[in-house]
Scaffold this motif. Structure first.
Motif, PDB file in Angstrom:
ATOM      1  N   UNK A 118      35.199  37.890  39.574  1.00  0.00           N
ATOM      2  CA  UNK A 118      35.078  38.784  40.720  1.00  0.00           C
ATOM      3  C   UNK A 118      36.140  38.377  41.734  1.00  0.00           C
ATOM      4  N   UNK A 119      36.911  39.331  42.226  1.00  0.00           N
ATOM      5  CA  UNK A 119      37.972  38.993  43.172  1.00  0.00           C
ATOM      6  C   UNK A 119      37.382  38.475  44.483  1.00  0.00           C
ATOM      7  N   UNK A 120      38.187  37.705  45.223  1.00  0.00           N
ATOM      8  CA  UNK A 120      37.715  37.207  46.513  1.00  0.00           C
ATOM      9  C   UNK A 120      37.441  38.366  47.474  1.00  0.00           C
ATOM     10  N   UNK A 121      38.237  39.422  47.371  1.00  0.00           N
ATOM     11  CA  UNK A 121      38.005  40.595  48.220  1.00  0.00           C
ATOM     12  C   UNK A 121      36.637  41.198  47.908  1.00  0.00           C
ATOM     13  N   UNK A 122      36.300  41.288  46.604  1.00  0.00           N
ATOM     14  CA  UNK A 122      35.001  41.821  46.216  1.00  0.00           C
ATOM     15  C   UNK A 122      33.877  40.916  46.696  1.00  0.00           C
ATOM     16  N   UNK A 123      34.070  39.606  46.574  1.00  0.00           N
ATOM     17  CA  UNK A 123      33.036  38.662  47.006  1.00  0.00           C
ATOM     18  C   UNK A 123      32.774  38.771  48.498  1.00  0.00           C
ATOM     19  N   UNK A 124      33.827  38.992  49.283  1.00  0.00           N
ATOM     20  CA  UNK A 124      33.633  39.166  50.731  1.00  0.00           C
ATOM     21  C   UNK A 124      32.829  40.443  51.012  1.00  0.00           C
ATOM     22  N   UNK A 125      33.109  41.508  50.235  1.00  0.00           N
ATOM     23  CA  UNK A 125      32.364  42.752  50.395  1.00  0.00           C
ATOM     24  C   UNK A 125      30.898  42.550  50.031  1.00  0.00           C
ATOM     25  N   UNK A 126      30.636  41.840  48.931  1.00  0.00           N
ATOM     26  CA  UNK A 126      29.254  41.619  48.501  1.00  0.00           C
ATOM     27  C   UNK A 126      28.509  40.758  49.523  1.00  0.00           C
ATOM     28  N   UNK A 127      29.229  39.869  50.187  1.00  0.00           N
ATOM     29  CA  UNK A 127      28.638  39.058  51.255  1.00  0.00           C
ATOM     30  C   UNK A 127      28.206  39.967  52.405  1.00  0.00           C
ATOM     31  N   UNK A 128      29.100  40.887  52.802  1.00  0.00           N
ATOM     32  CA  UNK A 128      28.800  41.795  53.915  1.00  0.00           C
ATOM     33  C   UNK A 128      27.604  42.694  53.592  1.00  0.00           C
ATOM     34  N   UNK A 129      27.474  43.097  52.321  1.00  0.00           N
ATOM     35  CA  UNK A 129      26.385  43.990  51.910  1.00  0.00           C
ATOM     36  C   UNK A 129      25.084  43.234  51.639  1.00  0.00           C
ATOM     37  N   UNK A 130      25.159  41.912  51.627  1.00  0.00           N
ATOM     38  CA  UNK A 130      23.969  41.128  51.318  1.00  0.00           C
ATOM     39  C   UNK A 130      23.666  41.061  49.840  1.00  0.00           C
ATOM     40  N   UNK A 131      24.642  41.455  48.999  1.00  0.00           N
ATOM     41  CA  UNK A 131      24.444  41.467  47.557  1.00  0.00           C
ATOM     42  C   UNK A 131      24.611  40.079  46.941  1.00  0.00           C
ATOM     43  N   UNK A 132      25.563  39.336  47.456  1.00  0.00           N
ATOM     44  CA  UNK A 132      25.803  37.971  46.970  1.00  0.00           C
ATOM     45  C   UNK A 132      26.286  37.138  48.160  1.00  0.00           C
ATOM     46  N   UNK A 133      25.356  36.520  48.862  1.00  0.00           N
ATOM     47  CA  UNK A 133      25.655  35.784  50.092  1.00  0.00           C
ATOM     48  C   UNK A 133      25.998  34.341  49.754  1.00  0.00           C
ATOM     49  N   UNK A 134      27.112  33.816  50.251  1.00  0.00           N
ATOM     50  CA  UNK A 134      27.469  32.420  49.968  1.00  0.00           C
ATOM     51  C   UNK A 134      26.367  31.460  50.421  1.00  0.00           C
ATOM     52  N   UNK A 135      26.232  30.360  49.698  1.00  0.00           N
ATOM     53  CA  UNK A 135      25.217  29.365  50.049  1.00  0.00           C
ATOM     54  C   UNK A 135      25.588  28.628  51.319  1.00  0.00           C
ATOM     55  N   UNK A 136      26.896  28.524  51.598  1.00  0.00           N
ATOM     56  CA  UNK A 136      27.345  27.810  52.799  1.00  0.00           C
ATOM     57  C   UNK A 136      28.653  28.414  53.284  1.00  0.00           C
ATOM     58  N   UNK A 137      28.954  28.146  54.548  1.00  0.00           N
ATOM     59  CA  UNK A 137      30.180  28.663  55.149  1.00  0.00           C
ATOM     60  C   UNK A 137      30.727  27.597  56.099  1.00  0.00           C
ATOM     61  N   UNK A 138      32.019  27.309  56.017  1.00  0.00           N
ATOM     62  CA  UNK A 138      32.636  26.323  56.891  1.00  0.00           C
ATOM     63  C   UNK A 138      32.612  26.834  58.328  1.00  0.00           C
ATOM     64  N   UNK A 196      24.239  30.403  41.683  1.00  0.00           N
ATOM     65  CA  UNK A 196      24.660  31.764  42.006  1.00  0.00           C
ATOM     66  C   UNK A 196      25.622  32.345  40.964  1.00  0.00           C
ATOM     67  N   UNK A 197      26.085  31.507  40.050  1.00  0.00           N
ATOM     68  CA  UNK A 197      27.026  31.988  39.029  1.00  0.00           C
ATOM     69  C   UNK A 197      26.388  33.090  38.191  1.00  0.00           C
ATOM     70  N   UNK A 198      25.126  32.877  37.792  1.00  0.00           N
ATOM     71  CA  UNK A 198      24.443  33.882  36.963  1.00  0.00           C
ATOM     72  C   UNK A 198      24.396  35.231  37.679  1.00  0.00           C
ATOM     73  N   UNK A 199      24.063  35.234  38.980  1.00  0.00           N
ATOM     74  CA  UNK A 199      23.997  36.497  39.724  1.00  0.00           C
ATOM     75  C   UNK A 199      25.382  37.147  39.800  1.00  0.00           C
ATOM     76  N   UNK A 200      26.420  36.338  40.045  1.00  0.00           N
ATOM     77  CA  UNK A 200      27.774  36.881  40.098  1.00  0.00           C
ATOM     78  C   UNK A 200      28.175  37.525  38.782  1.00  0.00           C
ATOM     79  N   UNK A 201      27.884  36.849  37.660  1.00  0.00           N
ATOM     80  CA  UNK A 201      28.238  37.396  36.348  1.00  0.00           C
ATOM     81  C   UNK A 201      27.420  38.649  36.050  1.00  0.00           C
ATOM     82  N   UNK A 202      26.144  38.644  36.485  1.00  0.00           N
ATOM     83  CA  UNK A 202      25.301  39.822  36.268  1.00  0.00           C
ATOM     84  C   UNK A 202      25.843  41.026  37.052  1.00  0.00           C
ATOM     85  N   UNK A 203      26.305  40.785  38.281  1.00  0.00           N
ATOM     86  CA  UNK A 203      26.888  41.872  39.082  1.00  0.00           C
ATOM     87  C   UNK A 203      28.113  42.440  38.373  1.00  0.00           C
ATOM     88  N   UNK A 204      28.978  41.553  37.904  1.00  0.00           N
ATOM     89  CA  UNK A 204      30.189  42.016  37.220  1.00  0.00           C
ATOM     90  C   UNK A 204      29.832  42.823  35.975  1.00  0.00           C
TER      91      UNK A 204
END
Length: 286
Positions: A17-37, A49-57
């Motif tokens: 999943x591209x980083x751009x897509x991951x940022x979008x999924x974060x904004x939508x609440x679909x795949x929220x990062x476990x932590x943020x600097x 969270x890998x399983x959820x990411x692969x399932x989304x793809x």
């Protein structure tokens, strides 16, 4: 960085999943990062969270939109197998329609190679005529949608009333060919105003209020008969409108397509479609 935290770049490579897509999924609440600097806002994920990411793809690869992906994952979390099955059944039906459309296009392209001057279609069109058609009593279904999806389904629904396969008495006696009536003044890819009707005669007995009984208006109609595949019927409209223009007429209502034989019983090249347009004389110039 804790051992179980994966930087977004590495997580992107693992899940495809591209980083751009991951940022979008974060904004939508679909795949929220476990932590943020706190300082940089850099995202980190966990191995869980890998399983959820692969399932989304995988769901995206199957053709589901993000809203559908969200609904499927939410249903999975609450153990709602029925909702998941509904989404997959709907997607399967859409794919089967796409396969049929692509197969028809492939066949047309093969014919085009064999006969480059005929547009890939074998067809014939009669000379247009003017008909006086009486008002028709009919069983009717009308709704908005996509032509290729709505028309076949509504035809099947109407036939369950007039040609039931479960031993029930027909709701009415058929008095003419099934027809499609276009109520839009322009072509619509979606949200088209579509009516499908079967002329009937005699008493009507509808156990379920799925279809309605209507009276289709009569009048003068310009008519042409097209023989050949349904996708080529546009040529019939072209010929009909040329005739209408040549004879000083104007369209006066929605067009009708009458399907005179069954695509399940005859080859595509023998399909008969009558196109009718109500017409009136062109008003005199002021």
């Amino acid at each position: 960085m804790p051992v179980d935290q994966i930087p977004i770049g590495t997580f992107s490579r693992i899940t495809h999943l591209s980083q751009k897509a991951l940022r979008l999924y974060d904004e939508r609440g679909l795949l929220i990062p476990a932590a943020r600097d706190i300082c940089t806002g850099y995202r980190y994920y966990t191995y869980d969270q890998i399983e959820r990411g692969i399932r989304i793809r995988h769901l995206l690869w199957l053709g589901f939109g993000l809203t559908e992906v969200e609904a499927i994952l939410e249903a999975r979390e609450r153990g709602d197998a029925g909702t998941i099955q509904e989404h997959f059944a709907r997607r399967l039906a859409e794919n089967e329609r796409d396969i049929g459309r692509l197969y028809a296009i492939a066949e047309a392209l093969r014919r085009q190679q064999q006969d480059p001057f005929n547009g890939g279609f074998s067809m014939s069109i009669t000379e247009p005529v003017i008909k006086d058609i009486p008002a028709l009593r009919a069983l009717s279904l009308r709704e908005r949608g996509v032509y290729q999806e709505v028309i076949p389904r509504m035809i099947r629904e109407l036939f369950t009333h007039v040609c039931p396969e479960d031993g029930r008495q027909p709701a009415a006696r058929v008095a003419g060919p099934i027809m499609f009536i276009c109520h839009d003044e322009e072509y619509r890819e979606a949200d088209a105003d579509i009516e499908v009707a079967i002329p009937i005669t005699g008493p009507v007995s509808l156990e379920e209020a799925i279809a309605g009984v209507v009276t289709l208006p009569g009048g003068r109609f310009a008519s042409v008969l097209h023989t050949g595949p349904y996708p080529a019927v546009g040529k019939a409209y072209e010929r009909l409108f040329a005739y209408i223009n040549e004879h000083g007429l104007v369209p006066a209502g929605p067009s009708r397509e009458l399907y005179l034989n069954d695509p399940a019983e005859v080859p595509e090249k023998e399909l008969l479609t009558e196109v009718q347009f109500p017409v009136e004389n062109l008003p005199p110039s002021p």
